[in-house]
Design a protein around this motif. Structure first.
Motif, PDB file in Angstrom:
ATOM      1  N   GLN A   1       0.660  -1.367  -0.141  1.00  0.00           N
ATOM      2  CA  GLN A   1      -0.196   0.016  -0.194  1.00  0.00           C
ATOM      3  C   GLN A   1       1.027   1.287  -0.020  1.00  0.00           C
ATOM      4  O   GLN A   1       2.068   1.311   0.209  1.00  0.00           O
ATOM      5  CB  GLN A   1      -0.929   0.010   1.315  1.00  0.00           C
ATOM      6  CG  GLN A   1      -1.942  -1.102   1.172  1.00  0.00           C
ATOM      7  CD  GLN A   1      -2.791  -0.918   2.474  1.00  0.00           C
ATOM      8  OE1 GLN A   1      -3.668   0.222   2.544  1.00  0.00           O
ATOM      9  NE2 GLN A   1      -2.713  -1.743   3.308  1.00  0.00           N
TER      10      GLN A   1
ATOM     11  N   PRO B   1      -1.367  -0.320  12.726  1.00  0.00           N
ATOM     12  CA  PRO B   1      -1.539  -1.642  12.669  1.00  0.00           C
ATOM     13  C   PRO B   1      -1.715  -2.151  11.113  1.00  0.00           C
ATOM     14  O   PRO B   1      -1.529  -3.269  10.672  1.00  0.00           O
ATOM     15  CB  PRO B   1      -2.939  -2.126  13.322  1.00  0.00           C
ATOM     16  CG  PRO B   1      -3.468  -0.829  13.630  1.00  0.00           C
ATOM     17  CD  PRO B   1      -2.345   0.116  13.833  1.00  0.00           C
ATOM     18  N   LYS B   2      -2.197  -1.228  10.368  1.00  0.00           N
ATOM     19  CA  LYS B   2      -2.474  -1.365   8.845  1.00  0.00           C
ATOM     20  C   LYS B   2      -1.206  -1.293   8.075  1.00  0.00           C
ATOM     21  O   LYS B   2      -0.962  -1.546   6.855  1.00  0.00           O
ATOM     22  CB  LYS B   2      -3.557  -0.661   8.445  1.00  0.00           C
ATOM     23  CG  LYS B   2      -4.835  -0.784   8.924  1.00  0.00           C
ATOM     24  CD  LYS B   2      -5.968   0.051   8.363  1.00  0.00           C
ATOM     25  CE  LYS B   2      -7.266  -0.473   8.935  1.00  0.00           C
ATOM     26  NZ  LYS B   2      -8.385   0.706   8.404  1.00  0.00           N
ATOM     27  N   LEU B   3      -0.258  -0.703   8.560  1.00  0.00           N
ATOM     28  CA  LEU B   3       1.135  -0.454   7.838  1.00  0.00           C
ATOM     29  C   LEU B   3       1.900  -1.714   7.703  1.00  0.00           C
ATOM     30  O   LEU B   3       2.058  -2.149   9.183  1.00  0.00           O
ATOM     31  CB  LEU B   3       1.977   0.604   8.873  1.00  0.00           C
ATOM     32  CG  LEU B   3       3.261   1.099   8.055  1.00  0.00           C
ATOM     33  CD1 LEU B   3       2.956   1.844   6.636  1.00  0.00           C
ATOM     34  CD2 LEU B   3       4.044   2.078   9.000  1.00  0.00           C
ATOM     35  N   CYS B   4       2.297  -2.138   6.686  1.00  0.00           N
ATOM     36  CA  CYS B   4       3.120  -3.538   6.629  1.00  0.00           C
ATOM     37  C   CYS B   4       4.473  -3.057   6.030  1.00  0.00           C
ATOM     38  O   CYS B   4       4.796  -2.334   5.204  1.00  0.00           O
ATOM     39  CB  CYS B   4       2.417  -4.322   5.642  1.00  0.00           C
ATOM     40  SG  CYS B   4       0.674  -4.840   6.322  1.00  0.00           S
ATOM     41  N   PHE B   5       5.421  -4.049   6.334  1.00  0.00           N
ATOM     42  CA  PHE B   5       6.676  -4.191   5.750  1.00  0.00           C
ATOM     43  C   PHE B   5       6.488  -3.985   4.009  1.00  0.00           C
ATOM     44  O   PHE B   5       5.769  -4.629   3.492  1.00  0.00           O
ATOM     45  CB  PHE B   5       7.504  -5.228   6.017  1.00  0.00           C
ATOM     46  CG  PHE B   5       8.469  -4.943   7.454  1.00  0.00           C
ATOM     47  CD1 PHE B   5       9.245  -4.082   7.667  1.00  0.00           C
ATOM     48  CD2 PHE B   5       7.657  -5.806   8.442  1.00  0.00           C
ATOM     49  CE1 PHE B   5       9.506  -4.079   8.917  1.00  0.00           C
ATOM     50  CE2 PHE B   5       8.144  -5.747   9.693  1.00  0.00           C
ATOM     51  CZ  PHE B   5       9.178  -4.795   9.920  1.00  0.00           C
ATOM     52  N   ASN B   6       7.507  -3.016   3.390  1.00  0.00           N
ATOM     53  CA  ASN B   6       7.418  -2.914   1.954  1.00  0.00           C
ATOM     54  C   ASN B   6       6.287  -1.845   1.627  1.00  0.00           C
ATOM     55  O   ASN B   6       6.391  -1.713   0.442  1.00  0.00           O
ATOM     56  CB  ASN B   6       7.371  -4.194   1.091  1.00  0.00           C
ATOM     57  CG  ASN B   6       8.738  -5.144   1.364  1.00  0.00           C
ATOM     58  OD1 ASN B   6       9.937  -4.642   1.473  1.00  0.00           O
ATOM     59  ND2 ASN B   6       8.510  -6.330   1.581  1.00  0.00           N
ATOM     60  N   ASP B   7       5.464  -1.359   2.328  1.00  0.00           N
ATOM     61  CA  ASP B   7       4.625  -0.248   2.064  1.00  0.00           C
ATOM     62  C   ASP B   7       5.467   0.679   1.588  1.00  0.00           C
ATOM     63  O   ASP B   7       6.229   1.109   1.976  1.00  0.00           O
ATOM     64  CB  ASP B   7       3.517  -0.089   3.247  1.00  0.00           C
ATOM     65  CG  ASP B   7       2.411  -1.154   3.265  1.00  0.00           C
ATOM     66  OD1 ASP B   7       2.180  -1.863   2.413  1.00  0.00           O
ATOM     67  OD2 ASP B   7       1.467  -0.800   4.195  1.00  0.00           O
TER      68      ASP B   7
ATOM     69  N   TYR C   1       8.824   0.787   3.659  1.00  0.00           N
ATOM     70  CA  TYR C   1       9.005   0.583   5.051  1.00  0.00           C
ATOM     71  C   TYR C   1       9.870  -0.687   5.194  1.00  0.00           C
ATOM     72  O   TYR C   1       9.376  -1.839   5.023  1.00  0.00           O
ATOM     73  CB  TYR C   1       7.530   0.497   5.488  1.00  0.00           C
ATOM     74  CG  TYR C   1       7.264  -0.195   7.005  1.00  0.00           C
ATOM     75  CD1 TYR C   1       8.432   0.016   8.076  1.00  0.00           C
ATOM     76  CD2 TYR C   1       6.228  -0.570   7.326  1.00  0.00           C
ATOM     77  CE1 TYR C   1       8.307  -0.534   9.338  1.00  0.00           C
ATOM     78  CE2 TYR C   1       6.085  -1.129   8.947  1.00  0.00           C
ATOM     79  CZ  TYR C   1       6.941  -1.105   9.565  1.00  0.00           C
ATOM     80  OH  TYR C   1       6.761  -1.644  10.922  1.00  0.00           O
TER      81      TYR C   1
ATOM     82  N   SER D   1      11.513  -0.836  11.600  1.00  0.00           N
ATOM     83  CA  SER D   1      10.627  -0.021  12.865  1.00  0.00           C
ATOM     84  C   SER D   1      11.384   0.182  13.896  1.00  0.00           C
ATOM     85  O   SER D   1      12.246  -0.951  14.291  1.00  0.00           O
ATOM     86  CB  SER D   1       9.347  -1.001  12.702  1.00  0.00           C
ATOM     87  OG  SER D   1       9.350  -2.157  13.208  1.00  0.00           O
TER      88      SER D   1
END
Length: 115
Positions: free
Chosen positions: A2, A32-38, A61, A64
């Motif tokens: 995303q 919580p909706k943020l993911c690696f590679n966003d 991303y 973290s």
């Protein structure tokens, strides 16, 4: 994957985004909706009147971190970063650009981040 928008205000933060010396953003909330590679797009507003806006960074991303952070970031709960930028150089933005006008009206003026 995303895409997310983050606004960096020189006025609020008391420094330009570039002074961080890294490709990173901080959040006062867990994301919580943020993911690696966003992909994180960073728009900066300077302290001039009228305000000038610039697309200053775009990165994936990859890393973290959690508190404790240095003093000026002590209120934040999350830092996301990467070692490289997807942006070759900063891009000046104008409200004459339709997509930026929409971003400005719907998000920047309402201080909505990571939406």
């Amino acid at each position: 994957m995303q895409h997310w928008y983050v606004y960096h205000s020189q006025e609020t933060m008391s420094h330009p985004y570039a002074s961080l010396g890294e490709h990173a953003v901080y959040s006062k909330q867990n994301q919580p909706k943020l993911c690696f590679n966003d992909v994180i797009w960073v728009v900066e507003g300077d302290s001039s009147t009228p305000k000038n806006f610039t697309l200053v960074d775009c990165f994936q991303y990859k890393n973290s971190e959690y508190p404790p952070f240095k003093a000026e970031y002590s209120a934040f709960k999350l830092k996301v970063s990467d070692t490289t930028s997807l942006l070759e150089s900063a891009i000046s933005l104008s409200k004459d650009i339709p997509w930026f006008e929409d971003l400005h009206q719907r998000f920047i003026t309402k201080q909505r981040f990571f939406l």
